[in-house]
Design an enzyme around this catalytic site. Structure first.
Site, PDB file in Angstrom:
ATOM      1  N   ASP A   1       6.900  -5.479  -5.637  1.00 37.74           N
ATOM      2  CA  ASP A   1       5.550  -5.051  -5.999  1.00 37.74           C
ATOM      3  C   ASP A   1       5.356  -5.150  -7.514  1.00 37.74           C
ATOM      4  O   ASP A   1       6.327  -5.266  -8.269  1.00 37.74           O
ATOM      5  CB  ASP A   1       5.395  -3.597  -5.522  1.00 37.74           C
ATOM      6  CG  ASP A   1       4.038  -3.024  -5.832  1.00 37.74           C
ATOM      7  OD1 ASP A   1       3.037  -3.757  -5.730  1.00 37.74           O
ATOM      8  OD2 ASP A   1       3.973  -1.830  -6.190  1.00 37.74           O
TER       9      ASP A   1
ATOM     10  N   ASP B   1       2.451  -3.167  -9.713  1.00 36.87           N
ATOM     11  CA  ASP B   1       2.051  -1.921 -10.397  1.00 36.87           C
ATOM     12  C   ASP B   1       3.044  -0.787 -10.153  1.00 36.87           C
ATOM     13  O   ASP B   1       3.332  -0.445  -9.003  1.00 36.87           O
ATOM     14  CB  ASP B   1       0.650  -1.487  -9.930  1.00 36.87           C
ATOM     15  CG  ASP B   1      -0.396  -2.519 -10.317  1.00 36.87           C
ATOM     16  OD1 ASP B   1      -0.217  -3.192 -11.346  1.00 36.87           O
ATOM     17  OD2 ASP B   1      -1.386  -2.661  -9.575  1.00 36.87           O
TER      18      ASP B   1
ATOM     19  N   ASP C   1       6.299   1.156  -4.575  1.00 30.13           N
ATOM     20  CA  ASP C   1       6.138   2.586  -4.885  1.00 30.13           C
ATOM     21  C   ASP C   1       5.209   3.299  -3.908  1.00 30.13           C
ATOM     22  O   ASP C   1       4.991   4.502  -4.056  1.00 30.13           O
ATOM     23  CB  ASP C   1       5.607   2.765  -6.319  1.00 30.13           C
ATOM     24  CG  ASP C   1       4.250   2.103  -6.507  1.00 30.13           C
ATOM     25  OD1 ASP C   1       4.074   0.973  -6.006  1.00 30.13           O
ATOM     26  OD2 ASP C   1       3.363   2.711  -7.134  1.00 30.13           O
TER      27      ASP C   1
END
Lengths: 180, 180
Positions: A7, A9, A133
């Site tokens: 991922d 961000d 996250d």
């Protein structure tokens, strides 16, 4: 060769740090990353959700993010032993799309464009590991999910959690570590 | 629910028609789609490859494409019986990213952003069917590949070929057809 999905961000790019920066510089607030802990940090630091929303739609918000410590070095090492895809749920923010590709070209020039995926859902992407996250992505992944520690996911349990890119290195490239 | 992946250029959007339009309007050429047949149409119609390259990097090139006949109606019907993802190898053209999302929002407003994927390779995306005009995508797909007819793929063999979106309907929604 096993495949890792990574991922952007709050994993490769310091999105939380960018929010702190905007809070401090735009609003003159005294905010630290610790204050962002919890699922609704905007309320916790008394910033209207619309303000946050306007930031993420603003040109430059994604392009100006700082790269996470050690991410470049560890991703480069991972690519020697894994097929690495960058997978970011970016379609929601059309202004971010070009910025994300440009950001990767600047900080991760060794990642070919063919290995970048900008999407919404992630469940249809096949991989052995997903470093992310957000629970919504990890819980629907069919490989091994790895939770990257972020202020908003402090109370999330049931996943292998890594705090840093050095943790990722220890987990996925243990043979590169010096013998004890 | 089975999953269908659908490409954009020359499948949902008339990319070949856009090249014809640019040849005619920009260069004053007399060009038809038939002239685009073959793997190297730029050479066949005596246009420098750099000219074509400059067009695809130009703002507005992707945004202004015409939607393929019957695509909207058939995709909408498919979505009632399949999980439909739009999967476009767009990362190579950073200017196209936002344009493609905006184009889909205009012509396919019933497709949620979470079901749009802008990528390079497609082999890591899991699906039951892939409707695409390029062999590189079809040959590495693990589900059932469906070749959408386009000027550049006329000599490609070994795939189920569809000429139109009505063909897609007949193939994937046969129960909706009137009884003979």
């Amino acid at each position: 060769m096993k495949r890792i999905l990574i991922d952007m961000d709050d994993v490769l790019a310091d999105a939380s740090g960018r929010f702190v920066e905007y809070c401090v510089n735009r609003l003159g607030r005294s905010v630290t990353k610790d204050l962002l802990k919890g699922p609704n940090w905007a309320a916790a630091v008394d910033i209207h959700a619309d303000t946050v929303k306007s930031w993420v739609h603003e040109p430059g918000f994604f392009r100006g993010m700082t790269v996470m410590p050690d991410a470049q070095e560890v991703v480069k090492k991972l690519m020697e032993q894994y097929e690495v895809f960058i997978v970011s749920a970016a379609i929601e923010f059309p202004n971010s799309l070009k910025e994300k590709v440009e950001w990767l070209a600047e900080y991760f020039p060794f990642i070919d464009w063919r290995y970048i995926v900008l999407c919404g859902h992630k469940w249809m992407i096949d991989g052995d590991y997903l470093i992310d996250d957000h629970e919504k992505n990890l819980s629907t992944f069919r490989g091994t999910p790895i939770l990257f520690d972020a202020p908003h996911n402090q109370t999330l349990e049931g996943y292998q959690r890594v705090q840093t890119w050095r943790d990722v290195e220890r987990l996925l490239l243990p043979e590169l570590l010096p013998n004890p």
